[in-house]
Design an enzyme around this catalytic site. Structure first.
Site, PDB file in Angstrom:
ATOM      1  N   ASP A 219     -42.067  -7.851  -0.857  1.00  0.00           N
ATOM      2  CA  ASP A 219     -40.778  -7.833  -0.149  1.00  0.00           C
ATOM      3  C   ASP A 219     -39.603  -7.581  -1.093  1.00  0.00           C
ATOM      4  OD1 ASP A 219     -42.326  -8.448   1.963  1.00  0.00           O
ATOM      5  OD2 ASP A 219     -41.347 -10.339   2.492  1.00  0.00           O
TER       6      ASP A 219
ATOM      7  N   LYS B 245     -43.992 -12.878  -7.619  1.00  0.00           N
ATOM      8  CA  LYS B 245     -44.767 -11.938  -6.802  1.00  0.00           C
ATOM      9  C   LYS B 245     -44.148 -11.750  -5.432  1.00  0.00           C
ATOM     10  CE  LYS B 245     -46.672 -13.212  -3.580  1.00  0.00           C
ATOM     11  NZ  LYS B 245     -47.248 -13.775  -2.355  1.00  0.00           N
ATOM     12  N   THR B 246     -44.136 -10.614  -4.877  1.00  0.00           N
ATOM     13  CA  THR B 246     -43.975 -10.316  -3.451  1.00  0.00           C
ATOM     14  C   THR B 246     -43.579  -8.851  -3.271  1.00  0.00           C
ATOM     15  OG1 THR B 246     -42.898 -10.741  -1.336  1.00  0.00           O
ATOM     16  CG2 THR B 246     -41.549 -11.209  -3.253  1.00  0.00           C
TER      17      THR B 246
ATOM     18  N   ASP C  28     -40.767 -19.203  -2.180  1.00  0.00           N
ATOM     19  CA  ASP C  28     -41.203 -20.535  -1.727  1.00  0.00           C
ATOM     20  C   ASP C  28     -42.213 -21.137  -2.693  1.00  0.00           C
ATOM     21  OD1 ASP C  28     -39.712 -20.840   0.463  1.00  0.00           O
ATOM     22  OD2 ASP C  28     -41.282 -20.341   1.937  1.00  0.00           O
TER      23      ASP C  28
ATOM     24  N   ARG D 114     -51.744 -19.561   2.206  1.00  0.00           N
ATOM     25  CA  ARG D 114     -50.344 -19.924   2.431  1.00  0.00           C
ATOM     26  C   ARG D 114     -50.107 -21.434   2.527  1.00  0.00           C
ATOM     27  NH1 ARG D 114     -46.986 -15.743   2.860  1.00  0.00           N
ATOM     28  NH2 ARG D 114     -47.692 -13.744   3.651  1.00  0.00           N
TER      29      ARG D 114
ATOM     30  N   GLY E 245     -48.784 -13.736   0.464  1.00  0.00           N
ATOM     31  CA  GLY E 245     -49.268 -12.394   0.802  1.00  0.00           C
ATOM     32  C   GLY E 245     -49.691 -11.613  -0.431  1.00  0.00           C
TER      33      GLY E 245
HETATM   34  P1  FBP Z   1     -45.127 -13.011   0.576  1.00  0.00           P
HETATM   35  O1  FBP Z   1     -43.678 -13.330   0.774  1.00  0.00           O
HETATM   36  O2  FBP Z   1     -45.999 -14.181   0.590  1.00  0.00           O
HETATM   37  O3  FBP Z   1     -45.321 -12.169  -0.645  1.00  0.00           O
HETATM   38  O4  FBP Z   1     -45.612 -12.092   1.777  1.00  0.00           O
HETATM   39  C1  FBP Z   1     -44.844 -11.059   2.255  1.00  0.00           C
HETATM   40  C2  FBP Z   1     -45.454 -10.350   3.438  1.00  0.00           C
HETATM   41  O5  FBP Z   1     -46.266  -9.270   3.028  1.00  0.00           O
HETATM   42  C3  FBP Z   1     -44.346  -9.878   4.375  1.00  0.00           C
HETATM   43  O6  FBP Z   1     -43.906  -8.589   4.026  1.00  0.00           O
HETATM   44  C4  FBP Z   1     -45.004  -9.977   5.724  1.00  0.00           C
HETATM   45  O7  FBP Z   1     -44.054 -10.234   6.721  1.00  0.00           O
HETATM   46  C5  FBP Z   1     -45.944 -11.138   5.580  1.00  0.00           C
HETATM   47  O8  FBP Z   1     -46.249 -11.228   4.223  1.00  0.00           O
HETATM   48  C6  FBP Z   1     -47.207 -11.014   6.389  1.00  0.00           C
HETATM   49  O9  FBP Z   1     -47.925 -12.193   6.255  1.00  0.00           O
HETATM   50  P2  FBP Z   1     -49.486 -12.322   6.541  1.00  0.00           P
HETATM   51  O10 FBP Z   1     -50.203 -11.745   5.367  1.00  0.00           O
HETATM   52  O11 FBP Z   1     -49.705 -13.787   6.619  1.00  0.00           O
HETATM   53  O12 FBP Z   1     -49.807 -11.567   7.785  1.00  0.00           O
END
Ligand code: FBP
Length: 552
Positions: free
Chosen positions: A205, A202-203, A176, A145, A81
């Site tokens: 979250d 990165k994230t 991951d 992803r 993400g």
């Molecule tokens: P990452 O763990 O890859 O950084 O992504 C986090 C996130 O933004 C979460 O907060 C959310 O649940 C998810 O990605 C949404 O995923 P997508 O972009 O595939 O809709």
């Protein structure tokens, strides 16, 4: 191309590096630390990573650069993400590589890890990269992803690297992706490819953190963006005095984002998934907890409020997880076709009633019909319920309404309850990075180039002391294997980086816990306003409340 006035200004911003990386490439030396071992399951992790386990942590320092001269051809990948600041990681990496040697090259693999497997890339130059400095988004090369996890994929990656003479791969990703970076690093070492792998944390979250990584990038900007919006809603609620706002915020699993937003805005309610799990709360208990605050405020004539709901909360409610498990089994294989062939919701409901256990049915029954139907419609390619798509903000507001209706009948609640719903996620993932994220990310990228130059493999780029001004930040690297343990994933024991959930005995949660009862009943809203990029330090160089409290 026309760009906004802010973008034009941000392109000129010079990100701040840690003091020790400011001296010029010739004066960056290395200080070696202790040998490391994994956070748990040492023997198993050691056996799985014979070539990359146990390496020393390192810190850069002002001194003599002793890295051997070697032309570097580096490939960079954005994984997962979006998170604000990703472009600056690439810019920092590029600038350091060029500062080391103008002949060095940086390849950007497009669309995430699949770009490496499909050999889909661009080669960065000044003109291209300069358009992306200090901007949000991952559009510089795109993200994806696809997981890099199988031997076959690693073999393809090795072939692509050999074709271009690539000496190192930098993977910018979450827990991951960095777990996979460690496995790829081990593969490259075991097969003597000569290719190094470096990860960057990165994230939005915020769940990739531990004693070495103080925070993942993007968390600062994303939470500031959501907090601005939540603060604006709080002020609207306090002006109109007629709505309860239920606001879901992103964070797939951990509640760091929700907690940080609560610390910044002091809403009436904020659920913390980790606490819900610890206390084994049921959906009804959560609804009653929120209804108590609504009732108390109504008694003071305050028929409005703000509740923050973390995206992943329902998965932490034990009875709800059990229900999901049963639904997945109920619709496994051909039974899904049988269910889908039923024409009406009544027929489908009868099918569900027959298939679920009494306990699961008791949970199912209390859900609003829209959520019941969602559970059976939103399935992933394996046929499983997609819990992340459940509109939990609507689920809880409907359950709170039902609870308040009961209390109205009993004569204990006399207020008006009118709910509005919001989901803040994508709004914050590509915002212009705050000065903190712009500086942090640039430093992570710059530092990654130094790790490559010094020959490290399977390391995470590490910048610490982040609650202090950038001058005092500490740059170095940590073997990724140090952060790993064994966990059960898809029925198998796997080596993974431990995901950091909210710690209920940590300072950020403790601060929230000590204040939330007051915030629930009184109106104590804080209005953080928009991220400030220019102006006094007190407003434009603030770290998160989470980091500030953790470092107190
Ligand atoms: P990452 O763990 O890859 O950084 O992504 C986090 C996130 O933004 C979460 O907060 C959310 O649940 C998810 O990605 C949404 O995923 P997508 O972009 O595939 O809709």
């Amino acid at each position: 191309m026309t760009i906004s006035p802010l973008q034009k200004e941000r392109l000129k911003y010079i990100p701040k590096l840690p003091g020790m990386l400011r001296n010029g490439i010739a004066e960056i030396g290395v200080k070696k630390g202790e040998e490391t071992c994994s956070v748990a399951d040492q023997e198993k992790i050691k056996a799985l990573f014979p070539n990359t386990y146990g390496k020393k942590e390192i810190t850069f320092e002002k001194g003599q650069n002793t890295s051997p001269a070697k032309k570097q051809v580096v490939g960079v990948i954005l994984s997962g993400g979006q998170a604000p600041g990703g472009h600056n990681v690439v810019c920092g990496l590029y600038d350091a590589l060029k500062a080391i040697d103008k002949e060095n090259e940086l390849y950007g693999f497009k669309g995430g890890p699949s770009g490496l497997l499909e050999d889909d890339y661009l080669i960065f130059d000044d003109e291209y990269i300069d358009q992306f400095r200090n901007t949000g988004g991952f559009d510089i090369i795109g993200s994806g992803r696809t997981k890099l996890e199988t031997e076959e994929q690693f073999a393809v990656a090795a072939k692509v690297c050999k074709k271009h003479g690539i000496t190192a791969i930098v993977i910018i990703g979450g827990d991951d992706s960095n777990t996979n970076a460690a496995v790829l690093a081990e593969y490259f070492a075991a097969h003597n490819t000569g290719v190094q792998v470096i990860g960057c944390p990165k994230t939005i979250d915020g769940d990739l953190k531990n004693e070495d990584i103080e925070c993942s990038f993007g968390f600062d900007t994303a939470t500031k963006t959501y907090s601005e919006l939540i603060g604006n809603i709080e002020r609207d609620a306090n002006s109109a005095k007629k709505y309860w706002h239920f606001i879901k915020v992103m964070g797939r699993s951990a509640s760091h984002v929700a907690l940080e937003c609560a610390l910044e805005t002091q809403p009436n309610i904020c659920l913390i998934s980790e606490e819900v799990a610890e206390k084994k709360m049921s959906l009804q208990q959560i609804a009653s907890y929120i209804a108590d605050a609504v009732e108390k405020r109504a008694a003071e004539g305050l028929n409005f409020g703000v509740a923050i709901i973390p995206e992943g909360v329902v998965e932490f409610v034990p009875e709800f997880s059990a229900l999901i498990k049963e639904i997945n089994e109920l619709l496994a294989g051909s039974k899904a076709d049988e269910f889908n062939s039923l024409a009406t919701w009544e027929e489908k409901y009868a099918f569900i009633e027959k298939g679920l256990s009494k306990e699961a049915m008791a949970v199912f029954e209390v859900l609003p019909q829209a959520i019941q139907q969602q559970l059976f419609m939103e399935r992933d390619p394996h046929g499983n319920v997609q819990v992340s798509l459940i509109e939990s903000e609507k689920l809880f507001s409907a359950m709170v309404k039902a609870e308040l209706d009961k209390r109205k009948t009993a004569g204990t609640y006399k207020g008006n309850f009118s709910a509005l719903h919001h989901f803040f996620g994508y709004e914050g993932r590509c915002a212009f990075p705050s000065n903190f994220d712009a500086d942090y990310c640039y430093s992570l990228g710059y530092n990654a180039a130094m790790l490559i130059q010094y020959g490290y493999n399977g390391y995470l780029s590490k910048i610490s002391n982040l609650s202090k001004p950038a001058e005092e930040w500490v740059a170095g690297g940590m073997p990724i294997t140090k952060m790993m343990n064994m966990e059960r994933r898809h029925g198998e024991d796997k080596p993974v980086i431990r995901k950091a959930l909210v710690e209920l005995d940590g300072k950020p949660f403790k601060y929230f816990e000590a204040n939330r009862d007051t915030w629930a009943v009184n109106t104590c809203y804080l209005y953080p306003g928009a991220i400030q990029y220019y102006g006094p330090d007190e407003v434009c160089n603030l770290t998160t409340r989470t980091l500030a409290l953790e470092k107190q």
